[in-house]
Write a protein that holds these residues in place. Structure first.
Motif, short mmCIF file in Angstrom:
data_model
loop_
_atom_site.label_atom_id
_atom_site.label_comp_id
_atom_site.label_asym_id
_atom_site.label_seq_id
_atom_site.Cartn_x
_atom_site.Cartn_y
_atom_site.Cartn_z
N ILE A 109 3.28 11.06 -13.88
CA ILE A 109 3.63 12.20 -14.73
C ILE A 109 3.31 13.51 -14.02
CG2 ILE A 109 3.16 13.38 -16.91
CD1 ILE A 109 2.65 10.66 -18.16
N GLU A 110 2.06 13.73 -13.69
CA GLU A 110 1.69 14.93 -12.94
C GLU A 110 0.25 14.79 -12.46
OE1 GLU A 110 0.11 18.28 -15.93
OE2 GLU A 110 2.26 17.90 -16.17
N THR A 111 -0.15 15.77 -11.63
CA THR A 111 -1.53 15.83 -11.13
C THR A 111 -2.20 17.05 -11.74
OG1 THR A 111 -0.92 14.77 -9.05
CG2 THR A 111 -2.98 15.98 -9.09
N ASN A 112 -3.37 16.85 -12.35
CA ASN A 112 -4.16 17.94 -12.90
C ASN A 112 -5.51 17.97 -12.19
OD1 ASN A 112 -3.26 19.76 -15.09
ND2 ASN A 112 -2.55 17.83 -16.00
N LYS A 143 -2.66 7.12 -18.91
CA LYS A 143 -3.80 6.65 -18.13
C LYS A 143 -4.03 7.55 -16.93
CE LYS A 143 -1.74 2.68 -17.93
NZ LYS A 143 -0.37 2.88 -18.49
N MET A 144 -5.18 7.44 -16.33
CA MET A 144 -5.51 8.16 -15.10
C MET A 144 -5.93 7.15 -14.04
SD MET A 144 -9.24 9.79 -16.13
CE MET A 144 -9.71 10.14 -14.43
N ILE A 145 -5.64 7.47 -12.80
CA ILE A 145 -6.02 6.62 -11.68
C ILE A 145 -7.50 6.85 -11.39
CG2 ILE A 145 -5.56 5.98 -9.30
CD1 ILE A 145 -3.26 5.44 -11.29
N THR A 146 -8.26 5.75 -11.30
CA THR A 146 -9.71 5.85 -11.09
C THR A 146 -10.14 5.36 -9.71
OG1 THR A 146 -9.97 3.71 -12.20
CG2 THR A 146 -10.25 5.70 -13.54
N ASP A 147 -9.62 4.21 -9.30
CA ASP A 147 -9.99 3.63 -8.00
C ASP A 147 -8.73 2.99 -7.42
OD1 ASP A 147 -11.08 2.48 -5.79
OD2 ASP A 147 -12.57 1.26 -6.86
N PRO A 148 -7.92 3.75 -6.68
CA PRO A 148 -6.59 3.27 -6.28
C PRO A 148 -6.61 2.07 -5.33
CG PRO A 148 -7.11 5.35 -5.19
CD PRO A 148 -8.17 5.14 -6.22
N LYS A 149 -7.76 1.75 -4.75
CA LYS A 149 -7.82 0.61 -3.83
C LYS A 149 -8.77 -0.49 -4.32
CE LYS A 149 -6.91 3.50 0.25
NZ LYS A 149 -7.17 4.82 -0.35
N ALA A 150 -9.04 -0.50 -5.61
CA ALA A 150 -9.91 -1.54 -6.16
C ALA A 150 -9.30 -2.92 -5.94
CB ALA A 150 -10.14 -1.29 -7.65
N ASP A 151 -10.15 -3.94 -5.86
CA ASP A 151 -9.66 -5.29 -5.60
C ASP A 151 -8.75 -5.78 -6.72
OD1 ASP A 151 -11.03 -5.41 -3.23
OD2 ASP A 151 -12.81 -6.35 -4.11
N LYS A 152 -9.12 -5.50 -7.96
CA LYS A 152 -8.31 -5.93 -9.09
C LYS A 152 -7.39 -4.79 -9.53
CE LYS A 152 -11.65 -9.28 -10.92
NZ LYS A 152 -12.45 -9.69 -12.11
N TYR A 182 -4.87 12.11 -11.47
CA TYR A 182 -3.50 11.61 -11.32
C TYR A 182 -3.12 10.91 -12.62
CZ TYR A 182 -4.89 12.47 -6.52
OH TYR A 182 -5.38 13.07 -5.37
N ILE A 183 -2.22 11.54 -13.35
CA ILE A 183 -1.88 11.09 -14.70
C ILE A 183 -0.63 10.23 -14.66
CG2 ILE A 183 -1.34 11.85 -17.04
CD1 ILE A 183 -2.74 14.49 -16.34
N PHE A 184 -0.74 9.05 -15.25
CA PHE A 184 0.36 8.09 -15.30
C PHE A 184 0.53 7.62 -16.74
CE2 PHE A 184 -0.35 8.21 -10.86
CZ PHE A 184 0.73 7.63 -10.22
N ALA A 185 1.59 6.84 -16.95
CA ALA A 185 1.82 6.22 -18.24
C ALA A 185 2.71 5.01 -18.05
CB ALA A 185 2.46 7.20 -19.22
N SER A 186 2.76 4.16 -19.05
CA SER A 186 3.76 3.09 -19.07
C SER A 186 5.09 3.70 -19.51
CB SER A 186 3.34 1.98 -20.03
OG SER A 186 2.13 1.39 -19.62
N ARG A 194 0.88 -1.17 0.00
CA ARG A 194 0.00 0.00 0.00
C ARG A 194 0.92 1.22 0.00
NH1 ARG A 194 -5.13 1.59 3.02
NH2 ARG A 194 -4.86 3.79 3.58
N SER A 195 0.94 1.96 -1.10
CA SER A 195 1.84 3.10 -1.23
C SER A 195 1.13 4.40 -0.87
CB SER A 195 2.38 3.20 -2.65
OG SER A 195 3.13 4.38 -2.81
N ASN A 196 1.71 5.12 0.10
CA ASN A 196 1.19 6.44 0.45
C ASN A 196 1.84 7.54 -0.38
OD1 ASN A 196 -0.41 5.35 2.46
ND2 ASN A 196 1.09 5.71 4.09
N TYR A 197 2.73 7.16 -1.32
CA TYR A 197 3.55 8.16 -2.01
C TYR A 197 3.34 8.20 -3.51
CZ TYR A 197 5.94 7.62 2.45
OH TYR A 197 6.22 7.54 3.79
N ILE A 198 2.87 7.12 -4.12
CA ILE A 198 2.87 7.04 -5.57
C ILE A 198 1.99 8.10 -6.22
CG2 ILE A 198 1.03 5.30 -5.64
CD1 ILE A 198 2.51 4.08 -8.07
N LEU A 199 0.91 8.52 -5.56
CA LEU A 199 0.04 9.57 -6.11
C LEU A 199 0.48 10.96 -5.67
CD1 LEU A 199 -3.52 7.95 -5.96
CD2 LEU A 199 -1.74 7.79 -7.70
N ARG A 200 1.57 11.05 -4.95
CA ARG A 200 2.24 12.33 -4.62
C ARG A 200 1.27 13.35 -4.04
NH1 ARG A 200 7.23 12.80 -8.96
NH2 ARG A 200 7.57 10.55 -9.11
#
Length: 874
Positions: A704-707, A758-767, A715-719, A622-628
């Motif tokens: 990448i960054e937060t908008n 991609k964007m983060i939608t549900d950071p604690k979803a089961d899958k 929360y914007i991410f990418a591969s 469980r990361s408290n930091y990845i979404l900055r």
């Protein structure tokens, strides 16, 4: 609670153990010099060294513990009112195989002999002096019984010479360089050592088992030193530095003229307040001869840690160290004192100005350091330093002015520790204070004051085999609301996280406090098995980065480690080491953040090759930091493996290779790292080493960054596919032990290509796949002219937010050429040429050939420097 009960029980069992006495302790009684003292030229003659008083009887500590040394070694010690004299007769049945590698001072290369004095006779501290078969001097201090501090440089003489039966060596060590108290007759701890490189053989005068938990406490004794008095050490060293720089001229930038020159002077000193207390000071120091930091591309939110290399701050740093986390992990470098804070780069960001000229580092006006140990067992360390107010000349909209970029800052570091029962028990504390004179509102984001401190307790028992360490620490920072707000929102803690209900985020605060601690119990030696377990915590408000170093707070860290050591040679093995680790971590909301297990093995073979392998399992975290600053996110675990192989380093050509791989669950991350070492010593005076490395990282989620869209965070991410190559090269050439040439260079290229935004939608979803959503082609468009991605998330043909193209190519080259000549003991001349090349692009394609070619076309920044110092001994 079970762990704390176990630790308490073991302490109660062990507290009454009597310190075991070694019945086989050797003693040596030196003789007084009666005629002319030895000249310490390495040549032993009977007029200087009479036949009586020579001692031998060395035994192997490794590889065949307890067996007589494979070659005979003899030594003799004499003294007068001012010096200790040591002579060695180093016999060799195969003199053509003696390793006489010529290197720079303090580099342990080739065959060598050494002596260690526990002149405090505190069973924990020893001053050591070595001379190699090539005449290179090595010195330092053993602290806390085991750890070696090579930063201590004494002023002494040492030489070696060839003889018909092998080689000989002499040392002349001024008593002013050693620390001891007043006494009519002195007794010191003593150990004498020989190292034979081709066998990796260590022969010692006083037998000490390899599985011993402490080194200095098991020394033999040097008896009967009469009529010597502690000497006050006074050394003054003025120096002069002249430098010139050449770099690319920018026609539109009045500050980038293409060249600059400077001359400066400074003063270093070392004064013995008493024989046991030494005051080091420096005025207007210059560290132009110090090697540059290695290149890297840091895509995390956390600061990189770099080792201290400046001599004033390196020497004696152990006494001013107060670690926050034990062991060998990503937090082990965290410390209440990180000396690179002093003289760091200025804080103020100048990127909004059109042009600017600013110093790369804050000027250290002066610093002093008081260190020593009293006869009553008090270890003292005090450092005081002041850095100047720094200004930058800036231009914006054709208006030129000077602005403050760093306030006047005072640093104070204090350390005190008391030994009890010959160091088996220690109790101490540390305090740091940083105070800034801020009178420019632009720097209100800095703490006006920052204080940290701690107390530590260490107890060992049963011949120092078992240990209990306890530490408690605090921090308190004071500043403007903008400074404390920035501290709360920093990557170390992210108080603004929306799901951190156990944390109080208050942007109106003007201060912040925190605490940390360690409880550690273990077995450090005596037998094949050893183990340790600890709990380490840092409260959410813990903040030490003004004087210290810290990446994270809000952490409770638990570890169990078990190791097995087998040192007796058998079959093809010289020794085998086995290790097992288990760890877990929680935040202060008692959310389990991470856990894992590890197994590793290493061995050394009879042919002097070595091999190691390790397996690691990281469980889901469980990361408290990845979404900055966003909510915590669940991340998959993964498996990793690493392995390394090295050949016999004593050969003219040796090599080493290592491989590490990580494979994340759910295909979340894959990492590969390859390293190679090729070392060639074509002759004793020349050593060439090249250590290329390659890494490849494929990660599904790279921040990448937060908008924001309609008041909600995105929360914007990418591969990311990233590849990196570096080729460090070192060349060491010794003309004499006092005149050496060293070169270090490293070309470095790295490229990162981002895809599948991609964007983060549900950071604690089961899958895992339900925790984010890729942007569709209709939602994402690219403006190639501005290199910007525009996002139409709701598909209403209106841009909702945008972000810059994150692809990168990084090109770096650093090099240092240093010629060092110690023309008199303690007096040196440095000739330095350093070069840097750097560039960045947004291509995102990894092309080793063209990238290296581009690196060679980048205009270099050259610095040429000469530094002359002269030691005045009073």
């Amino acid at each position: 609670m079970r762990l704390l009960f176990f630790i308490s029980l073991m302490l109660l069992i062990g507290i009454n153990q009597i310190f075991a006495v070694n019945d086989s302790l050797k003693s040596y009684t030196p003789s007084r010099v009666t005629g002319n003292p030895p000249v310490a030229d390495g040549i032993i003659n009977e007029l200087e060294w009479p036949d009586d008083g020579w001692d031998s009887g060395f035994v192997q500590q490794k590889p065949s513990e307890g067996q007589p040394g494979s070659q005979k070694t003899s030594f003799k010690i004499m003294y007068d009112n001012d010096h200790i004299y040591v002579a060695f007769k180093v016999q060799e049945t195969e003199p053509e195989k003696i390793s006489r590698r010529l290197s720079r001072r303090d580099e342990m290369e080739g065959d060598m002999v050494g002596i260690q004095f526990d002149s405090y006779f505190d069973k924990t501290t020893a001053f050591f002096f070595w001379v190699t078969a090539a005449g290179v001097k090595i010195d330092g201090v053993n602290v806390d019984g085991n750890e070696s501090d090579m930063s201590w440089d004494a002023v002494w003489s040492g030489r070696s010479a060839s003889s018909s039966s092998g080689w000989t060596a002499e040392m002349r060590i001024p008593l002013s360089q050693l620390r001891f108290s007043h006494a009519e007759i002195h007794t010191w701890g003593l150990q004498v050592i020989r190292y034979i490189q081709r066998h990796d053989e260590v022969d010692i005068w006083q037998p000490i088992p390899r599985d011993a938990s402490n080194w200095v406490s098991r020394f033999g004794t040097l008896e009967g030193l009469r009529g010597i008095e502690p000497k006050r050490q006074i050394e003054l060293m003025p120096y002069l530095v002249a430098s010139t720089e050449r770099y690319e001229k920018e026609e539109s930038n009045p500050f980038r003229t293409g060249k600059s020159s400077a001359i400066s002077a400074g003063f270093d000193g070392k004064i013995g307040i008493t024989n046991n207390m030494i005051l080091d000071f420096t005025i207007n120091p210059d560290f132009g001869q110090v090697e540059a930091d290695p290149s890297e591309v840091n895509l995390t939110a956390f600061e990189s840690y770099f080792d201290e290399k400046r001599p004033f701050f390196v020497e004696g740093r152990n006494i001013l160290s107060f670690g926050v986390t034990p062991g060998d992990n990503e937090s082990s470098s965290d410390n209440l004192f990180y000396s690179r804070r002093i003289g760091r780069s200025p804080h103020r960001d100048l990127s909004d100005y059109d042009y600017y000229e600013a110093p790369a580092n804050t000027t250290i006006l002066g610093a002093f350091k008081l260190t020593g140990k009293t006869s009553k067992g008090w270890s003292v360390g005090v450092l005081e330093s002041i850095t100047s107010r720094e200004k930058a000349e800036v231009i914006i909209s054709e208006k030129q002015e000077k602005v403050d970029i760093e306030p006047v800052t005072n640093y104070f570091i204090g350390r005190l520790q008391k030994d009890f029962n010959k160091g088996t028990t220690k109790f101490g504390g540390m305090f740091t204070a940083v105070n800034r004179d801020i009178d420019d509102a632009a720097m209100n984001n800095l703490h006006k004051s920052a204080y940290t401190g701690g107390i530590d307790f260490n107890h060992t028992w049963k011949d120092r085999t078992y240990y209990l360490n306890i530490k408690g620490m605090f921090s308190h920072v004071i500043g403007d609301t903008s400074a404390i707000k920035a501290t709360q929102e920093a990557s170390a803690r992210y108080f603004q996280r929306p799901d951190a209900s156990y944390i109080s985020y208050d942007p109106t605060r003007k201060s912040l406090s925190g605490h940390a601690g360690i409880v550690e119990f273990g077995k450090g030696g005596s037998g094949n098995w050893r183990y340790t377990t600890w709990i380490n915590w840092r409260s959410p408000g813990f903040e030490i980065n003004d004087a210290g170093f810290q990446r994270r707070s809000d952490d409770i860290f638990q570890v169990i480690w078990v190791g097995y050591r087998y040192y007796k040679p058998f079959n093809i093995f010289k020794e085998i080491n086995l290790n097992f680790n288990q760890w877990s971590g929680w935040d202060f909301g008692m959310n389990n953040r991470y856990s894992g297990i590890n197994m590793s093995a290493s061995s050394r073979f009879v042919n002097q090759w070595s091999y190691s392998i390790g397996l690691n399992r990281d469980f889901a975290q469980r990361s408290n930091y990845i979404l900055r600053g966003g909510p915590a996110m669940l991340l998959p675990g993964g498996n990793s493996v690493w392995s390394s192989l090295s050949t016999d380093y004593s050969r003219k050509f040796s090599a080493g290779a290592s491989l590490s791989m990580f494979e994340g669950d759910e295909n979340s991350n894959n990492f590969l790292n390859l390293k190679l070492r090729l070392t060639w010593t074509p002759m004793n005076a020349l050593n060439i080493s090249i250590q290329p490395f390659y890494s490849k990282n494929n990660t599904l989620l790279q921040y990448i960054e937060t908008n924001q869209m309609q008041g909600e965070d995105r929360y914007i991410f990418a591969s990311l596919d990233q590849e990196t190559i570096g080729v460090p090269l070192r060349i060491n050439y010794g003309i004499t032990p006092e005149l050496t040439i060293q070169y270090y260079g490293q070309p470095f290229i790295s490229a990162g290509k981002y895809t599948s935004y991609k964007m983060i939608t549900d950071p604690k979803a089961d899958k895992y796949q339900d925790r984010f959503r890729n942007y569709s082609e209709a939602q994402l468009s690219y403006n190639s002219e501005d290199e910007v991605y525009n996002v139409d998330e709701d598909l209403n043909e209106t841009e909702d937010y945008s972000f810059d193209k994150p692809d990168f190519n990084a090109f770096y080259f650093i090099s240092n050429l240093v010629i060092r000549w110690e023309y008199l003991p303690g007096s040196s001349v440095y000739l330095v040429w350093s070069q840097k090349r750097s560039d960045t692009q947004t291509l995102g394609m990894f092309r080793p050939g063209p990238d290296m070619e581009h690196l060679s076309t980048i205009y270099p920044h050259n610095v040429f420097l000469i530094k002359v110092s002269y030691r005045l001994g009073v």
